[in-house]
Motif scaffolding. Structure first.
Motif, PDB file in Angstrom:
ATOM      1  N   ASP A 181       0.859  -1.181   0.000  1.00  0.00           N
ATOM      2  CA  ASP A 181       0.000   0.000   0.000  1.00  0.00           C
ATOM      3  C   ASP A 181       0.901   1.238   0.000  1.00  0.00           C
ATOM      4  OD1 ASP A 181      -1.704   2.125   0.564  1.00  0.00           O
ATOM      5  OD2 ASP A 181      -2.980   0.949   1.894  1.00  0.00           O
ATOM      6  N   VAL A 182       1.116   1.788  -1.199  1.00  0.00           N
ATOM      7  CA  VAL A 182       2.051   2.906  -1.340  1.00  0.00           C
ATOM      8  C   VAL A 182       1.579   4.130  -0.565  1.00  0.00           C
ATOM      9  CG1 VAL A 182       3.160   4.468  -2.987  1.00  0.00           C
ATOM     10  CG2 VAL A 182       2.827   2.056  -3.579  1.00  0.00           C
ATOM     11  N   ARG A 183       0.271   4.362  -0.579  1.00  0.00           N
ATOM     12  CA  ARG A 183      -0.263   5.514   0.150  1.00  0.00           C
ATOM     13  C   ARG A 183       0.020   5.400   1.645  1.00  0.00           C
ATOM     14  NH1 ARG A 183      -6.657   7.324   0.069  1.00  0.00           N
ATOM     15  NH2 ARG A 183      -6.476   9.104   1.494  1.00  0.00           N
ATOM     16  N   LEU A 184      -0.196   4.206   2.204  1.00  0.00           N
ATOM     17  CA  LEU A 184       0.092   3.999   3.623  1.00  0.00           C
ATOM     18  C   LEU A 184       1.581   4.152   3.897  1.00  0.00           C
ATOM     19  CD1 LEU A 184      -0.681   3.094   6.494  1.00  0.00           C
ATOM     20  CD2 LEU A 184      -0.412   0.721   5.719  1.00  0.00           C
ATOM     21  N   ALA A 227       6.483   9.627   6.170  1.00  0.00           N
ATOM     22  CA  ALA A 227       6.477  11.053   6.508  1.00  0.00           C
ATOM     23  C   ALA A 227       6.375  11.251   8.022  1.00  0.00           C
ATOM     24  CB  ALA A 227       5.325  11.752   5.796  1.00  0.00           C
ATOM     25  N   TYR A 228       5.501  10.474   8.658  1.00  0.00           N
ATOM     26  CA  TYR A 228       5.309  10.631  10.099  1.00  0.00           C
ATOM     27  C   TYR A 228       6.557  10.209  10.869  1.00  0.00           C
ATOM     28  CZ  TYR A 228       3.428  10.107  14.794  1.00  0.00           C
ATOM     29  OH  TYR A 228       3.224  10.207  16.146  1.00  0.00           O
ATOM     30  N   LEU A 229       7.110   9.056  10.527  1.00  0.00           N
ATOM     31  CA  LEU A 229       8.294   8.579  11.238  1.00  0.00           C
ATOM     32  C   LEU A 229       9.499   9.470  10.959  1.00  0.00           C
ATOM     33  CD1 LEU A 229       7.984   4.697  10.820  1.00  0.00           C
ATOM     34  CD2 LEU A 229       7.258   6.127  12.732  1.00  0.00           C
ATOM     35  N   GLY A 230       9.539  10.040   9.748  1.00  0.00           N
ATOM     36  CA  GLY A 230      10.634  10.937   9.418  1.00  0.00           C
ATOM     37  C   GLY A 230      10.667  12.165  10.305  1.00  0.00           C
ATOM     38  N   SER A 277      14.269   7.181   9.649  1.00  0.00           N
ATOM     39  CA  SER A 277      14.318   7.208   8.195  1.00  0.00           C
ATOM     40  C   SER A 277      13.776   5.893   7.640  1.00  0.00           C
ATOM     41  CB  SER A 277      15.770   7.411   7.735  1.00  0.00           C
ATOM     42  OG  SER A 277      15.865   7.327   6.326  1.00  0.00           O
ATOM     43  N   VAL A 278      12.843   5.970   6.701  1.00  0.00           N
ATOM     44  CA  VAL A 278      12.171   4.778   6.182  1.00  0.00           C
ATOM     45  C   VAL A 278      12.478   4.579   4.707  1.00  0.00           C
ATOM     46  CG1 VAL A 278       9.968   3.612   5.826  1.00  0.00           C
ATOM     47  CG2 VAL A 278      10.307   5.058   7.848  1.00  0.00           C
ATOM     48  N   GLN A 279      12.957   3.395   4.361  1.00  0.00           N
ATOM     49  CA  GLN A 279      13.079   2.984   2.964  1.00  0.00           C
ATOM     50  C   GLN A 279      11.926   2.046   2.657  1.00  0.00           C
ATOM     51  OE1 GLN A 279      16.776   1.145   1.881  1.00  0.00           O
ATOM     52  NE2 GLN A 279      16.137   0.745  -0.228  1.00  0.00           N
ATOM     53  N   HIS A 280      11.267   2.247   1.537  1.00  0.00           N
ATOM     54  CA  HIS A 280      10.063   1.479   1.229  1.00  0.00           C
ATOM     55  C   HIS A 280      10.298   0.513   0.078  1.00  0.00           C
ATOM     56  CE1 HIS A 280       5.972   1.299  -0.919  1.00  0.00           C
ATOM     57  NE2 HIS A 280       5.962   0.421   0.060  1.00  0.00           N
ATOM     58  N   CYS A 281       9.835  -0.718   0.267  1.00  0.00           N
ATOM     59  CA  CYS A 281       9.784  -1.719  -0.806  1.00  0.00           C
ATOM     60  C   CYS A 281       8.330  -2.172  -0.919  1.00  0.00           C
ATOM     61  CB  CYS A 281      10.673  -2.911  -0.504  1.00  0.00           C
ATOM     62  SG  CYS A 281      12.443  -2.544  -0.571  1.00  0.00           S
ATOM     63  N   ALA A 282       7.807  -2.204  -2.153  1.00  0.00           N
ATOM     64  CA  ALA A 282       6.382  -2.474  -2.358  1.00  0.00           C
ATOM     65  C   ALA A 282       6.047  -3.949  -2.486  1.00  0.00           C
ATOM     66  CB  ALA A 282       5.885  -1.722  -3.587  1.00  0.00           C
TER      67      ALA A 282
END
Length: 242
Positions: free
Chosen positions: A12-15, A21-24, A29-34
């Motif tokens: 869920d890219v939106r989530l 953004a919130y954790l940042g 720092s968050v890296q995302h993999c879909a």
């Protein structure tokens, strides 16, 4: 709080964008993999490992439980990276299974970002990532019970010199029991004794973790000699030597 690097495996890219953004804003720092494939590739790559993985249970290419299994089966430090599992299912059994295969914590969807942040911080505290520099901390003697040795500073457990693999939370549960050897503790008392565990947990999760700890340190987990169940009450760490 110092900056920590997290990996979020979530389709869920939106989530993921909202969480990042919130954790940042809170020094994370968050890296995302879909998908699971890219997430596992990131964990197996040559780069620095994340301090924690936020793992969704329902992924398009692989079940999140299988991702957790593969992570725990990896060789080297990657196998010990803490996992916070997200589940959209309300069945507690999904959470139990996740804990059984090595997840450190779980959070059902939908969730409040503040609760996610609190759980992440609790896991990082249990790991000691927010602790003072080693030079400023007094060394703590290891706990020894026959062939079992628990090094609280190094956060390692060995049985007859061989390492016992435990998650961060399971290590803290073992320490809480061992430091109170001979005392019968209820599940609530055990959870209260674990530093950084402010949030509610259900009884069955403690039972699951105790089973995992027994599998790691007992000669025969089905006939334990160290961690004994006191029916209707809780658990006791036996003082007897090997």
């Amino acid at each position: 709080m110092s900056t920590h690097n997290l990996l979020m495996i979530e389709d869920d890219v939106r989530l993921a964008d909202m969480v990042s953004a919130y954790l940042g804003q809170n020094s994370l720092s968050v890296q995302h993999c879909a998908d699971a494939t890219s997430g596992l590739a990131q964990l197996q790559g040559a780069g620095a490992l994340p301090d924690l993985v936020i793992l969704d249970l329902m992924l398009p290419d692989m079940d999140g439980l299988e991702v957790c299994r593969r992570l725990r089966a990896m060789q080297g430090p990657a196998a010990k990276v803490p996992v916070l599992m997200l589940t959209a299912k309300g069945d507690p059994m999904d959470r139990v299974i996740g804990l059984e295969i090595g997840a450190d914590d779980y959070l059902p969807k939908p969730f409040e970002p503040r609760e996610l942040l609190a759980r992440i911080r609790a896991i990082l505290r249990r790991r000691g990532d927010d602790a003072p520099a080693a030079s400023a901390v007094r060394s703590t003697p290891a706990l020894r019970f026959g062939s079992l040795e628990i090094d609280r500073d190094a956060r390692t457990v060995t049985v007859a010199g061989q390492p016992a693999e435990l998650t961060s939370y399971q290590f803290d549960l073992l320490v809480a029991l061992a430091e109170r050897a001979g005392r019968v503790l209820t599940r609530d008392q055990i959870m209260e004794a674990v530093r950084g565990r402010e949030l509610e947990a259900f009884d069955r999760s403690i039972d699951v973790h105790m089973g995992r700890i027994r599998a790691a340190i007992e000669a025969d987990p089905k006939a334990p000699k160290r961690i004994l169940t006191v029916r209707g009450v809780g658990y006791v760490f036996a003082k007897q030597q090997d």
